[in-house]
Write a protein that holds these residues in place. Sequence first.
Motif, PDB file in Angstrom:
ATOM      1  N   VAL A   1      38.652  41.793  41.918  1.00 58.44           N
ATOM      2  CA  VAL A   1      39.499  42.274  40.825  1.00 58.44           C
ATOM      3  C   VAL A   1      40.632  43.175  41.295  1.00 58.44           C
ATOM      4  O   VAL A   1      41.685  43.207  40.684  1.00 58.44           O
ATOM      5  CB  VAL A   1      38.690  43.027  39.748  1.00 58.44           C
TER       6      VAL A   1
ATOM      7  N   ARG B   1      29.333  46.385  35.278  1.00 58.48           N
ATOM      8  CA  ARG B   1      30.037  46.472  36.560  1.00 58.48           C
ATOM      9  C   ARG B   1      30.579  45.125  37.016  1.00 58.48           C
ATOM     10  O   ARG B   1      31.522  45.085  37.791  1.00 58.48           O
ATOM     11  CB  ARG B   1      29.097  46.989  37.651  1.00 58.48           C
ATOM     12  N   GLN B   2      29.902  44.075  36.564  1.00 55.27           N
ATOM     13  CA  GLN B   2      30.353  42.789  37.067  1.00 55.27           C
ATOM     14  C   GLN B   2      31.380  42.140  36.145  1.00 55.27           C
ATOM     15  O   GLN B   2      31.884  41.067  36.433  1.00 55.27           O
ATOM     16  CB  GLN B   2      29.153  41.861  37.266  1.00 55.27           C
ATOM     17  N   GLU B   3      31.656  42.804  35.037  1.00 54.17           N
ATOM     18  CA  GLU B   3      32.707  42.296  34.143  1.00 54.17           C
ATOM     19  C   GLU B   3      33.991  42.168  34.930  1.00 54.17           C
ATOM     20  O   GLU B   3      34.374  43.084  35.656  1.00 54.17           O
ATOM     21  CB  GLU B   3      32.930  43.295  33.002  1.00 54.17           C
ATOM     22  N   VAL B   4      34.634  41.051  34.812  1.00 53.74           N
ATOM     23  CA  VAL B   4      35.826  40.857  35.614  1.00 53.74           C
ATOM     24  C   VAL B   4      36.998  41.651  35.039  1.00 53.74           C
ATOM     25  O   VAL B   4      37.850  42.141  35.753  1.00 53.74           O
ATOM     26  CB  VAL B   4      36.199  39.369  35.692  1.00 53.74           C
ATOM     27  N   GLU B   5      36.990  41.815  33.721  1.00 60.54           N
ATOM     28  CA  GLU B   5      38.137  42.442  33.090  1.00 60.54           C
ATOM     29  C   GLU B   5      38.342  43.891  33.522  1.00 60.54           C
ATOM     30  O   GLU B   5      39.453  44.315  33.723  1.00 60.54           O
ATOM     31  CB  GLU B   5      38.017  42.390  31.573  1.00 60.54           C
TER      32      GLU B   5
ATOM     33  N   GLU C   1      24.056  48.216  32.809  1.00 56.47           N
ATOM     34  CA  GLU C   1      25.084  48.796  33.661  1.00 56.47           C
ATOM     35  C   GLU C   1      25.576  47.786  34.694  1.00 56.47           C
ATOM     36  O   GLU C   1      26.771  47.658  34.950  1.00 56.47           O
ATOM     37  CB  GLU C   1      24.561  50.051  34.369  1.00 56.47           C
ATOM     38  N   MET C   2      24.615  47.065  35.277  1.00 55.87           N
ATOM     39  CA  MET C   2      24.999  46.071  36.281  1.00 55.87           C
ATOM     40  C   MET C   2      25.927  45.039  35.662  1.00 55.87           C
ATOM     41  O   MET C   2      26.911  44.633  36.266  1.00 55.87           O
ATOM     42  CB  MET C   2      23.759  45.400  36.865  1.00 55.87           C
TER      43      MET C   2
ATOM     44  N   HIS D   1      33.257  34.522  46.031  1.00 51.15           N
ATOM     45  CA  HIS D   1      32.993  33.647  44.892  1.00 51.15           C
ATOM     46  C   HIS D   1      32.870  34.470  43.624  1.00 51.15           C
ATOM     47  O   HIS D   1      33.160  34.019  42.539  1.00 51.15           O
ATOM     48  CB  HIS D   1      31.705  32.858  45.112  1.00 51.15           C
TER      49      HIS D   1
ATOM     50  N   ASP E   1      30.277  28.625  44.716  1.00 49.45           N
ATOM     51  CA  ASP E   1      31.160  29.063  43.629  1.00 49.45           C
ATOM     52  C   ASP E   1      30.479  28.905  42.278  1.00 49.45           C
ATOM     53  O   ASP E   1      29.531  28.128  42.130  1.00 49.45           O
ATOM     54  CB  ASP E   1      32.449  28.246  43.675  1.00 49.45           C
ATOM     55  N   SER E   2      30.971  29.625  41.277  1.00 52.26           N
ATOM     56  CA  SER E   2      30.246  29.639  40.001  1.00 52.26           C
ATOM     57  C   SER E   2      30.216  28.276  39.328  1.00 52.26           C
ATOM     58  O   SER E   2      29.240  27.941  38.673  1.00 52.26           O
ATOM     59  CB  SER E   2      30.840  30.632  39.011  1.00 52.26           C
TER      60      SER E   2
ATOM     61  N   SER F   1      38.965  46.103  35.715  1.00 45.98           N
ATOM     62  CA  SER F   1      40.164  46.705  36.273  1.00 45.98           C
ATOM     63  C   SER F   1      41.245  45.666  36.531  1.00 45.98           C
ATOM     64  O   SER F   1      42.130  45.880  37.315  1.00 45.98           O
ATOM     65  CB  SER F   1      39.808  47.437  37.560  1.00 45.98           C
ATOM     66  N   ALA F   2      41.089  44.541  35.914  1.00 47.20           N
ATOM     67  CA  ALA F   2      42.075  43.498  36.172  1.00 47.20           C
ATOM     68  C   ALA F   2      43.405  43.828  35.505  1.00 47.20           C
ATOM     69  O   ALA F   2      43.440  44.590  34.570  1.00 47.20           O
ATOM     70  CB  ALA F   2      41.580  42.150  35.655  1.00 47.20           C
TER      71      ALA F   2
ATOM     72  N   HIS G   1      22.181  38.187  42.340  1.00 45.72           N
ATOM     73  CA  HIS G   1      23.009  39.361  42.093  1.00 45.72           C
ATOM     74  C   HIS G   1      24.077  39.029  41.066  1.00 45.72           C
ATOM     75  O   HIS G   1      24.852  39.885  40.671  1.00 45.72           O
ATOM     76  CB  HIS G   1      23.666  39.832  43.391  1.00 45.72           C
ATOM     77  N   ARG G   2      24.153  37.753  40.676  1.00 45.12           N
ATOM     78  CA  ARG G   2      25.141  37.368  39.671  1.00 45.12           C
ATOM     79  C   ARG G   2      24.475  37.448  38.318  1.00 45.12           C
ATOM     80  O   ARG G   2      23.516  36.730  38.037  1.00 45.12           O
ATOM     81  CB  ARG G   2      25.611  35.943  39.918  1.00 45.12           C
ATOM     82  N   LEU G   3      24.998  38.314  37.465  1.00 46.45           N
ATOM     83  CA  LEU G   3      24.281  38.551  36.223  1.00 46.45           C
ATOM     84  C   LEU G   3      24.482  37.467  35.193  1.00 46.45           C
ATOM     85  O   LEU G   3      23.621  37.240  34.356  1.00 46.45           O
ATOM     86  CB  LEU G   3      24.630  39.935  35.702  1.00 46.45           C
ATOM     87  N   THR G   4      25.604  36.732  35.305  1.00 49.91           N
ATOM     88  CA  THR G   4      25.739  35.595  34.395  1.00 49.91           C
ATOM     89  C   THR G   4      24.635  34.590  34.699  1.00 49.91           C
ATOM     90  O   THR G   4      24.127  33.914  33.814  1.00 49.91           O
ATOM     91  CB  THR G   4      27.113  34.917  34.555  1.00 49.91           C
TER      92      THR G   4
ATOM     93  N   PRO H   1      25.852  44.494  41.805  1.00 54.91           N
ATOM     94  CA  PRO H   1      27.138  44.893  41.223  1.00 54.91           C
ATOM     95  C   PRO H   1      27.380  46.402  41.241  1.00 54.91           C
ATOM     96  O   PRO H   1      28.516  46.829  41.491  1.00 54.91           O
ATOM     97  CB  PRO H   1      27.046  44.409  39.781  1.00 54.91           C
ATOM     98  N   VAL H   2      26.353  47.172  41.010  1.00 58.34           N
ATOM     99  CA  VAL H   2      26.563  48.621  40.957  1.00 58.34           C
ATOM    100  C   VAL H   2      27.009  49.131  42.326  1.00 58.34           C
ATOM    101  O   VAL H   2      28.007  49.847  42.457  1.00 58.34           O
ATOM    102  CB  VAL H   2      25.272  49.341  40.506  1.00 58.34           C
TER     103      VAL H   2
ATOM    104  N   SER I   1      34.250  39.507  40.429  1.00 57.22           N
ATOM    105  CA  SER I   1      34.235  40.970  40.331  1.00 57.22           C
ATOM    106  C   SER I   1      34.565  41.605  41.671  1.00 57.22           C
ATOM    107  O   SER I   1      34.995  42.748  41.757  1.00 57.22           O
ATOM    108  CB  SER I   1      32.872  41.448  39.843  1.00 57.22           C
TER     109      SER I   1
END
Lengths: 340, 601
Positions: free
Chosen positions: B558, A333-337, A329-330, B552, A267-268, A339-340, A292-295, B528-529, B555
């Motif tokens: 969501v 795409r990983q932004e959680v907001e 872009e990646m 985890h 987990d993060s 489609s929340a 693959h986690r961009l943060t 992610p893409v 994204s």
Amino acid sequence: MRGILIPLMGSLGGMSSLMAVWFGGRLVAVGTISLGDFVAFSAYLGMLIWPTVAMGWVINSFQRGRVAMVRLQEILDLPPETDEGGGDMSITELHGEIEIRNLTVSHIENGPPALHNLSLRIGAGETVALVGPVGSGKSTVAEILPRFLRVPDGTVFMDGHDINRIPLSVLRRHLGYAPQEAFLFSRSLRDNIAFGLENPAADEVERAAALSGLSRDLDGFPAGLETLVGEGGVTLSGGQRQRTALARALVRGPRILILDDSLSSVDSETEQQILDGLEQSTQRRTTLLISHRLTTASRADRVIVLDAGRAVEEGTPGSLLAQGGLFAEMCRRQEVEGSA
Amino acid sequence: MKHGARGVSEESVLGKAYDARLMRWLWGWVRPHRHLVGLSIVLFVAVSGVQLVQPYLVMVAIDRYMLRGNVAGLNLIALLFLAAILGEFLFRSLEIYVMERTGQAVILDLRRALFAHLQRLPARFFDRNPVGRLVTRVTTDVESLNEVFASGVVTVAGDLVKLLGIIGVMLWLDTRLALVTFTVVPVMLALSLFFRVRMRDAYRRMRLCLARINATLHEALAGMHLVQLFNRQDRQYAEFEELNRAHLAADTGSVIYDSLFSAVIEWVGTLSVALIIWYGGREIISGAITFGVLVAFIEYTQRFFQPIRELSTKYTVMQAAMASSERLVALMAEQPEAGARTDLPASITGVTSSARGELTFENVHFHYQEDEPVLNGVSFTVEAGRKVALVGFTGAGKTTISKLLVRLYEPTAGRILLDGVDIRTLEPRNLRRRMGVVLQDSFLFRGTIAANITLDDPAITRRRMEEAACAVQADRFIRDLSGGYDHQVQSRGSNLSTGQKQLLAFARALAFDPEILILDEATSSVDPVTERRIQSALAKLTRGRTSLIIAHRLSTIVSADRILVLHQGLVHEDGTHAQLLARDDLYARLYRLQAGRESRK
Ligand SMILES: Nc1ncnc2c1ncn2[C@@H]1O[C@H](COP(=O)(O)OP(=O)(O)OP(=O)(O)O)[C@@H](O)[C@H]1O
Ligand SMILES: Nc1ncnc2c1ncn2[C@@H]1O[C@H](COP(=O)(O)OP(=O)(O)OP(=O)(O)O)[C@@H](O)[C@H]1O
Ligand SMILES: [Mg+2]
Ligand SMILES: [Mg+2]
């Protein structure tokens, strides 16, 4: 074979008696030889049988042996990955600078290359993140460093030495590699973590476990570090397995740390704690961080974006984000907001 | 001991050569082929018969024809002798053939039964038992039963008949000479006993070492890349070497005893010949017996020692077979997975929902190890057609929940309902057909890409397979492979990247068109893409399907209708993304971390 050989053996003995009785008996009957001669003759003949039959056995097992030998030879003939001829024994220490120059390499001979004309440089002590789509060649880059994948001479360098000339044991001693798929041995957690240590000290193992965020899990195990792991790691959760593999890499205090997506099942929060811990530890090391986690990738000094085996973008996370390419872009795409 | 409970016994015991319980078990396997066993015993007796005739014919030849100069009679004897030899050859070949056929037939049955049984054993069993050991069961142990047939243990009865036959003939020919000859028998038995015990011990050690070598080798090979990476070759080699040396020592021991035993038996045999010549010679001189009797006696004694010598080999084989049987019996006694239980109420009265695919956890408790609870009363409901996400710290028990759902394990308390029906009352096969699970560790088999997706299920058309692959974006990389969907995947998918393997496992779950989808970190190794593309394709494909998504990466979840946070064995938070953010607890913390809002550096 047995089905014929054994009865044949028996019958050969019988045959010899038959010959003795029929032919020898005739000679006794007409008085050419004495009965004593006959008995002695039969006995000698009997003795002859064994060696003859044994010859058959020997030839038979010899043939089977030859088949086995050919198969063994196939394995023995495979060239081992040694330093023969290429190893430069004067190299004993590495500082952790990595350079790849125009490398094109593929996993199978004459197969499609997994990396195309790749060039990159990672300074000693730098943390570089490697990101990119599925199958873009990230793990391939990681596999090159311990020489799991052979590269042509003059393409990969460490501290300026061609990687093919660095003695394998020296090279690997300096690497801490947590592979993408964590494999554990059916031993205790302690033995798994200390796998790469000659003389593991208890506190070294504990420190590595703590640094890998295992402390809380260990508290939950009544046997703590002595907990036995099921074969391959089946009795641990995915994240526990990955962190044990990470501890195994860290315990050697490596100069170069390769994390191949090795916190993907963590987990993060735990992940951040681990990465914070790694950043704060005083040890100077080069880190190749594949994720693959961009943060996570954004924590690196520099990010290299791979796509289909080519480096398509390179720079600080901020500059890449501003550039608006694949990395940006990646991230989006990983932004959680979204489609929340 | 936490995961310490190690399962099936190691090869430590090599006890009795005869054990009534095990014999009955073995007989159970031989029974269907008893006519073959009977036939081979009959053949064996026939062999013994024609063998026993041979020395007698020699005797007749000497006494009646040679010493009397009767050449014509000799020809007749030679003909009879030839017939006896041919008979021996024929019966012997047949006997060996029938015996080995029986062995193979029994082994085939046994292997089938073992494999079928292994397939029905629960996940718990495989947690405890290393693959290497199970492989040893199905190969080496079964093989040692085969030895029973190949070495002719079954014909021990025949051997005894043969011995009695020889004793009878000798007594009949000349009682006194026979008794003198038999004086070596006690010596022989004493020696056999002495050597047998020692050979057995050496043999036991040898098998133990061999089993350890197998297990060590299996794991060392599976983790070879780690051994090399961590420069552990020397220590690994030393471990292997130690086992090898122990094996060599045990082997040497058994070879020494074996050869000593053969030599001593040979020597006793020669001694008896000397006895016959000494005593029989005097009897010839005194005219008590004929010359032919003496020669026949010598031949009979030689035939007499052979079965005795073989008895000790057969004894060892039998011992090994008993030990193997013991382990196989233990394996076969492992409780298979529970089927549909009838002792429980099938559904909670009246609430059987007509909707398809509603999942309910009712106060579910679970632990793998007694002293280590994982779930402490988890309750939640996923309404039919809804998409619910499960998040939580690593080791919280998320994967455990997905395993409970498909009954890989069973709750220790509480129950799980599917459409109001306790899943324990359903046939696991039917239950699993309704659920598509992507496990956290993707596993691929050797074979083509297509076969890995469809698992060779003929019900899945090529079109559906390709649709599934497209939905998870696997078609992109599959197209680039030589052979496309017919590209060969190596065992465990070692020639694909981890993400690619995960996509294939995902496609597999979709291809089976399940009612309920359980995704345990199904896209954790996907960028992610690609992940976003999969999500939009899935949205269409899985509309109206119940899904449980474990992840985890937030994204990934969501699009979920609801989010459950699992913490300390309980559902700690339950609500929509917005609700949980408002609660400002664990989920909100995780969210802020991933959104990069937490201050860093
Ligand atoms: N087969 C097993 N035998 C014994 N203990 C197990 C087994 N599988 C899991 N556990 C233990 O149960 C707990 C929960 O594991 P689980 O795999 O459900 O966690 P998870 O939430 O999926 O974690 P992760 O996010 O790391 O995958 C862990 O402490 C783990 O060590
Ligand atoms: N042992 C192998 N033999 C043949 N091809 C391979 C082998 N390993 C990887 N490949 C191929 O090489 C390419 C790059 O693989 P690699 O594992 O480096 O990808 P990756 O970027 O790590 O992907 P992921 O994000 O899925 O881990 C892929 O197309 C893969 O199918
Ligand atoms: Mg990879
Ligand atoms: Mg899990």
